[in-house]
Write an enzyme that holds these catalytic residues in place. Structure first.
Site, short mmCIF file in Angstrom:
data_model
loop_
_atom_site.label_atom_id
_atom_site.label_comp_id
_atom_site.label_asym_id
_atom_site.label_seq_id
_atom_site.Cartn_x
_atom_site.Cartn_y
_atom_site.Cartn_z
N GLY A 62 61.36 92.38 16.04
CA GLY A 62 62.46 92.17 15.39
C GLY A 62 63.71 92.86 15.65
N GLN A 88 71.68 97.10 14.40
CA GLN A 88 71.34 97.66 15.76
C GLN A 88 72.29 97.69 17.00
OE1 GLN A 88 66.99 96.48 14.70
NE2 GLN A 88 66.67 98.66 15.63
N CYS A 121 60.76 101.41 15.99
CA CYS A 121 61.93 101.27 15.84
C CYS A 121 62.78 101.31 17.23
CB CYS A 121 62.69 101.87 14.75
SG CYS A 121 64.37 101.77 14.39
N LEU A 122 63.38 100.31 17.58
CA LEU A 122 64.30 100.43 18.71
C LEU A 122 65.01 101.17 18.93
CD1 LEU A 122 63.99 96.38 19.73
CD2 LEU A 122 62.57 98.36 20.39
N HIS A 154 61.80 96.10 7.06
CA HIS A 154 62.49 97.19 7.95
C HIS A 154 63.72 96.71 8.33
CE1 HIS A 154 61.71 99.84 11.61
NE2 HIS A 154 62.71 98.95 11.95
N GLU A 155 63.77 95.29 8.88
CA GLU A 155 65.16 94.79 9.38
C GLU A 155 66.20 94.77 8.17
OE1 GLU A 155 65.27 94.83 12.48
OE2 GLU A 155 63.26 94.78 12.73
N HIS A 213 67.79 97.89 7.77
CA HIS A 213 68.71 98.10 8.69
C HIS A 213 70.23 97.67 8.30
CE1 HIS A 213 66.92 99.97 12.36
NE2 HIS A 213 65.96 99.00 12.41
O1 K1U Z 1 64.04 96.93 14.16
C1 K1U Z 1 63.61 97.42 15.05
O2 K1U Z 1 63.88 98.52 15.50
C2 K1U Z 1 62.48 96.54 16.00
C3 K1U Z 1 60.94 96.92 15.47
C4 K1U Z 1 60.78 96.11 14.25
C5 K1U Z 1 59.13 96.57 13.61
C6 K1U Z 1 58.30 97.01 14.36
C7 K1U Z 1 57.11 96.92 13.39
C8 K1U Z 1 57.18 97.30 12.17
C9 K1U Z 1 58.40 97.00 11.57
C10 K1U Z 1 59.35 96.49 12.51
C11 K1U Z 1 60.15 96.92 16.72
O3 K1U Z 1 59.81 95.69 17.20
S1 K1U Z 1 59.57 98.44 17.75
C12 K1U Z 1 58.39 97.69 18.61
C13 K1U Z 1 57.12 97.48 17.95
O4 K1U Z 1 56.76 98.35 17.01
C14 K1U Z 1 56.24 96.35 18.28
C15 K1U Z 1 56.40 95.73 19.45
C16 K1U Z 1 55.38 94.82 19.80
C17 K1U Z 1 54.24 94.59 19.00
C18 K1U Z 1 54.00 95.25 17.90
C19 K1U Z 1 55.03 96.18 17.61
ZN ZN Z 2 64.49 99.48 13.45
#
Ligand code: K1U
Ligand code: ZN
Length: 167
Positions: free
Chosen positions: A47, A52, A94-95, A136-137, A140
């Protein structure tokens, strides 16, 4: 060629900006949404919120599929909690807070309302990881980060580590 956008990193204060509602559904919104999607795929996320990438509009992109070919776009998303007693814990990443994962408990039963890139309204009850990711988004978009769910001590440790990594 789609542009890859720069993702803001905690503790950048711009991540605390509250995003404004989208009221114009045009080609430039669509182009920007696809640049966000490209950025999310490149960085391995499921996401990404416009906040961000330093654009303060209520726009989220998501793809929770294994094949990474089921993009979803949420404009002006909002949700209501359907059951105050039902929670789900998930190890969130979280990225904008790279290298840290936190187990966060969130409401499990929600009703989500959003618009698509053409401005059509949708209502749905999401399931599984979509429920976690959309909350989560939306956090943000409201200037809230996953570090706000951890103790002050842990948050200051994360901040120090990310500041050190940056300098
Ligand atoms: O919003 C962001 O920073 C992106 C975030 C979103 C998110 C991940 C997990 C739970 C809630 C929200 C990410 O995508 S971080 C990468 C990550 O956790 C992931 C990547 C690939 C598969 C599963 C998780
Ligand atoms: Zn995030």
């Amino acid at each position: 060629m789609i542009e890859k956008l720069r993702i803001l990193r905690y503790p950048d204060p711009k991540l605390r900006t509250v995003a404004k509602k989208v009221d114009k559904f045009d080609k430039s919104l669509e182009n920007f949404a696809y640049s966000m999607l490209h950025t999310m795929y490149e960085d391995g996320g499921i996401g990404l919120a416009a906040t961000q990438v330093d654009k303060h509009i209520r726009l989220i992109v998501m793809d929770v599929s294994e094949s990474r070919d089921e993009p979803r776009f949420f404009v002006n998303p909002e949700y209501k909690i359907l059951d105050n007693k039902s929670f789900f814990s998930y190890e969130e990443g979280c990225l904008s807070v790279p290298g840290f994962n936190e187990l966060i408990e969130r409401p499990n039963k929600i009703e989500l309302k959003w618009q698509d890139l053409q401005g059509n309204t949708h209502i749905d009850k999401p399931e599984g990881i979509v429920t976690v990711c959309i909350q989560h988004e939306i956090d943000h978009l409201d200037g809230k980060l996953m570090v706000d769910y951890v103790s002050d001590l842990k948050r200051s440790r994360i901040k120090k580590k990310l500041e050190k990594y940056r300098s």
